[in-house]
Scaffold this motif. Structure first.
Motif, PDB file in Angstrom:
ATOM      1  N   ARG A 145      67.843  48.504  34.442  1.00  0.00           N
ATOM      2  CA  ARG A 145      69.245  48.130  34.201  1.00  0.00           C
ATOM      3  C   ARG A 145      69.325  46.761  33.522  1.00  0.00           C
ATOM      4  NH1 ARG A 145      74.046  46.539  37.706  1.00  0.00           N
ATOM      5  NH2 ARG A 145      75.758  46.951  36.265  1.00  0.00           N
ATOM      6  N   ALA A 146      68.476  45.815  33.938  1.00  0.00           N
ATOM      7  CA  ALA A 146      68.478  44.482  33.330  1.00  0.00           C
ATOM      8  C   ALA A 146      68.113  44.570  31.845  1.00  0.00           C
ATOM      9  CB  ALA A 146      67.504  43.564  34.069  1.00  0.00           C
ATOM     10  N   ARG A 147      67.132  45.391  31.520  1.00  0.00           N
ATOM     11  CA  ARG A 147      66.755  45.555  30.112  1.00  0.00           C
ATOM     12  C   ARG A 147      67.935  46.109  29.307  1.00  0.00           C
ATOM     13  NH1 ARG A 147      60.887  45.985  29.085  1.00  0.00           N
ATOM     14  NH2 ARG A 147      61.505  47.082  27.205  1.00  0.00           N
ATOM     15  N   GLU A 148      68.633  47.114  29.876  1.00  0.00           N
ATOM     16  CA  GLU A 148      69.779  47.713  29.189  1.00  0.00           C
ATOM     17  C   GLU A 148      70.906  46.703  29.008  1.00  0.00           C
ATOM     18  OE1 GLU A 148      70.887  51.052  31.589  1.00  0.00           O
ATOM     19  OE2 GLU A 148      69.013  52.138  31.179  1.00  0.00           O
ATOM     20  N   GLU A 149      71.200  45.942  30.068  1.00  0.00           N
ATOM     21  CA  GLU A 149      72.311  44.976  30.014  1.00  0.00           C
ATOM     22  C   GLU A 149      72.006  43.816  29.058  1.00  0.00           C
ATOM     23  OE1 GLU A 149      75.379  45.200  31.344  1.00  0.00           O
ATOM     24  OE2 GLU A 149      74.843  47.186  32.104  1.00  0.00           O
ATOM     25  N   LEU A 150      70.755  43.378  29.021  1.00  0.00           N
ATOM     26  CA  LEU A 150      70.396  42.312  28.077  1.00  0.00           C
ATOM     27  C   LEU A 150      70.540  42.809  26.639  1.00  0.00           C
ATOM     28  CD1 LEU A 150      67.322  40.768  29.917  1.00  0.00           C
ATOM     29  CD2 LEU A 150      69.458  39.577  29.362  1.00  0.00           C
TER      30      LEU A 150
ATOM     31  N   SER B 100      59.756  30.165  21.312  1.00  0.00           N
ATOM     32  CA  SER B 100      61.148  30.455  21.636  1.00  0.00           C
ATOM     33  C   SER B 100      61.431  30.041  23.078  1.00  0.00           C
ATOM     34  CB  SER B 100      61.415  31.949  21.501  1.00  0.00           C
ATOM     35  OG  SER B 100      61.134  32.375  20.195  1.00  0.00           O
ATOM     36  N   THR B 101      62.695  29.925  23.398  1.00  0.00           N
ATOM     37  CA  THR B 101      63.091  29.718  24.785  1.00  0.00           C
ATOM     38  C   THR B 101      63.073  31.071  25.474  1.00  0.00           C
ATOM     39  OG1 THR B 101      64.487  27.849  24.184  1.00  0.00           O
ATOM     40  CG2 THR B 101      64.949  28.912  26.293  1.00  0.00           C
ATOM     41  N   ILE B 102      62.568  31.093  26.699  1.00  0.00           N
ATOM     42  CA  ILE B 102      62.505  32.326  27.478  1.00  0.00           C
ATOM     43  C   ILE B 102      63.191  32.079  28.812  1.00  0.00           C
ATOM     44  CG2 ILE B 102      60.986  33.957  28.663  1.00  0.00           C
ATOM     45  CD1 ILE B 102      58.926  33.464  26.441  1.00  0.00           C
ATOM     46  N   ILE B 103      64.044  33.002  29.195  1.00  0.00           N
ATOM     47  CA  ILE B 103      64.660  33.005  30.521  1.00  0.00           C
ATOM     48  C   ILE B 103      64.138  34.249  31.228  1.00  0.00           C
ATOM     49  CG2 ILE B 103      66.804  33.117  31.844  1.00  0.00           C
ATOM     50  CD1 ILE B 103      66.521  30.497  30.310  1.00  0.00           C
TER      51      ILE B 103
ATOM     52  N   PHE C 268      70.892  40.837  22.941  1.00  0.00           N
ATOM     53  CA  PHE C 268      69.512  40.370  22.804  1.00  0.00           C
ATOM     54  C   PHE C 268      68.655  41.453  22.162  1.00  0.00           C
ATOM     55  CE2 PHE C 268      71.234  37.778  26.241  1.00  0.00           C
ATOM     56  CZ  PHE C 268      70.883  36.503  25.805  1.00  0.00           C
ATOM     57  N   ASP C 269      67.732  41.044  21.302  1.00  0.00           N
ATOM     58  CA  ASP C 269      66.841  41.956  20.594  1.00  0.00           C
ATOM     59  C   ASP C 269      65.908  42.638  21.601  1.00  0.00           C
ATOM     60  OD1 ASP C 269      65.116  43.244  18.880  1.00  0.00           O
ATOM     61  OD2 ASP C 269      64.419  41.428  17.866  1.00  0.00           O
ATOM     62  N   THR C 270      65.862  43.971  21.597  1.00  0.00           N
ATOM     63  CA  THR C 270      65.046  44.719  22.574  1.00  0.00           C
ATOM     64  C   THR C 270      63.556  44.420  22.431  1.00  0.00           C
ATOM     65  OG1 THR C 270      64.976  46.642  21.114  1.00  0.00           O
ATOM     66  CG2 THR C 270      66.701  46.601  22.807  1.00  0.00           C
TER      67      THR C 270
ATOM     68  N   ALA D 288      63.516  36.434  25.266  1.00  0.00           N
ATOM     69  CA  ALA D 288      63.263  35.305  24.372  1.00  0.00           C
ATOM     70  C   ALA D 288      64.346  35.230  23.313  1.00  0.00           C
ATOM     71  CB  ALA D 288      61.894  35.455  23.716  1.00  0.00           C
ATOM     72  N   PHE D 289      64.674  34.008  22.926  1.00  0.00           N
ATOM     73  CA  PHE D 289      65.682  33.787  21.886  1.00  0.00           C
ATOM     74  C   PHE D 289      65.438  32.425  21.271  1.00  0.00           C
ATOM     75  CE2 PHE D 289      67.218  33.095  26.144  1.00  0.00           C
ATOM     76  CZ  PHE D 289      67.537  31.750  26.130  1.00  0.00           C
ATOM     77  N   ASP D 290      65.958  32.233  20.074  1.00  0.00           N
ATOM     78  CA  ASP D 290      65.772  30.967  19.360  1.00  0.00           C
ATOM     79  C   ASP D 290      67.022  30.099  19.375  1.00  0.00           C
ATOM     80  OD1 ASP D 290      63.105  31.566  18.655  1.00  0.00           O
ATOM     81  OD2 ASP D 290      63.827  32.858  17.036  1.00  0.00           O
ATOM     82  N   ASP D 291      68.166  30.695  19.607  1.00  0.00           N
ATOM     83  CA  ASP D 291      69.435  29.970  19.620  1.00  0.00           C
ATOM     84  C   ASP D 291      69.710  29.461  21.040  1.00  0.00           C
ATOM     85  OD1 ASP D 291      71.981  28.982  19.307  1.00  0.00           O
ATOM     86  OD2 ASP D 291      72.883  30.889  18.683  1.00  0.00           O
ATOM     87  N   ALA D 292      69.744  28.147  21.209  1.00  0.00           N
ATOM     88  CA  ALA D 292      69.932  27.543  22.538  1.00  0.00           C
ATOM     89  C   ALA D 292      71.241  27.977  23.201  1.00  0.00           C
ATOM     90  CB  ALA D 292      69.887  26.021  22.430  1.00  0.00           C
ATOM     91  N   ASP D 293      72.233  28.376  22.405  1.00  0.00           N
ATOM     92  CA  ASP D 293      73.513  28.817  22.965  1.00  0.00           C
ATOM     93  C   ASP D 293      73.385  30.122  23.745  1.00  0.00           C
ATOM     94  OD1 ASP D 293      74.715  26.607  21.820  1.00  0.00           O
ATOM     95  OD2 ASP D 293      75.294  27.699  19.998  1.00  0.00           O
ATOM     96  N   GLN D 294      72.298  30.860  23.533  1.00  0.00           N
ATOM     97  CA  GLN D 294      72.119  32.135  24.222  1.00  0.00           C
ATOM     98  C   GLN D 294      71.575  31.971  25.646  1.00  0.00           C
ATOM     99  OE1 GLN D 294      69.662  34.094  21.199  1.00  0.00           O
ATOM    100  NE2 GLN D 294      71.361  35.538  20.895  1.00  0.00           N
ATOM    101  N   ALA D 295      71.112  30.793  25.995  1.00  0.00           N
ATOM    102  CA  ALA D 295      70.512  30.575  27.316  1.00  0.00           C
ATOM    103  C   ALA D 295      71.507  30.870  28.436  1.00  0.00           C
ATOM    104  CB  ALA D 295      69.982  29.148  27.440  1.00  0.00           C
TER     105      ALA D 295
END
Length: 184
Positions: free
Chosen positions: A17-22, A2-5, A27-29, A137-144
């Motif tokens: 706070r970052a975990r909560e906001e994501l 997956s892509t990871i930022i 985004f999947d926890t 991590a996410f699989d959809d490039a639009d989420q970057a």
């Protein structure tokens, strides 16, 4: 894969706070990871600890020491042989030992300076700084773009993009010694 930022934070409150906001951004926890990254060299990746079996920049050291000992020893034996009428039969032996020691010390002048590239190599990207990292991590490039925006709004430093897997909140294939791909 997956892509990871990922982004670096200073305080645990910022990480929480970052975990909560994501998560609030959709985004999947289970695919959000937060962890402390140790100082470079302290990642315990080898059987004896540390990150490398040899220190970066030290791979030419044995060859340089051997050359220094050989050259110094030869000069020392020659000088000892020339002075053997005064020093006796031990002159060449002592001269060779002293010359070899001085030659090995001379090899230190051939050491590279900090930040200087290896012979035939290129400069490395500076290693990651120690601190708290939050990665998603996410699989959809639009989420970057959305992940980057959320992390930037929360004050993340040194945003980077990677490929990998975050499962149950653990970035299992994270390599702390890899060259980060920083996002401008």
């Amino acid at each position: 894969m997956s892509t990871i930022i990922a982004g670096r934070f200073q305080l645990q409150d910022e990480v929480d706070r970052a975990r909560e906001e994501l998560a609030a951004a959709g985004f999947d926890t289970d695919r959000i990871s937060a962890f402390y990254l140790s100082q470079p060299g302290q990642h315990d990746q080898t059987p004896i600890g540390g990150d490398h079996l040899l220190s970066p920049g030290a791979k030419e050291t044995p060859e340089g020491v051997v050359k220094g000992v050989a050259a110094g020893g030869a000069v020392g034996v020659a000088i000892g042989a020339a002075t053997s009428p005064v020093t006796g039969p031990l002159g060449p032996i002592v001269g060779g030992l002293v010359g070899g020691h001085v030659g090995s010390l001379f090899s230190f002048t051939k050491m590279k300076e900090r930040g200087e590239p290896e012979e035939g190599g290129e400069n490395r990207i500076p290693p990651r700084e120690a601190g708290m990292l939050v990665a998603v991590a996410f699989d959809d490039a639009d989420q970057a773009d959305r992940a980057i925006d959320v992390l930037r709004q929360l004050g993340a430093h040194r945003l980077e993009r990677a490929e990998g897997n975050i499962v149950d909140g653990d970035w299992a294939d994270f390599d702390p010694d890899s060259n980060p791909q920083y996002i401008a």
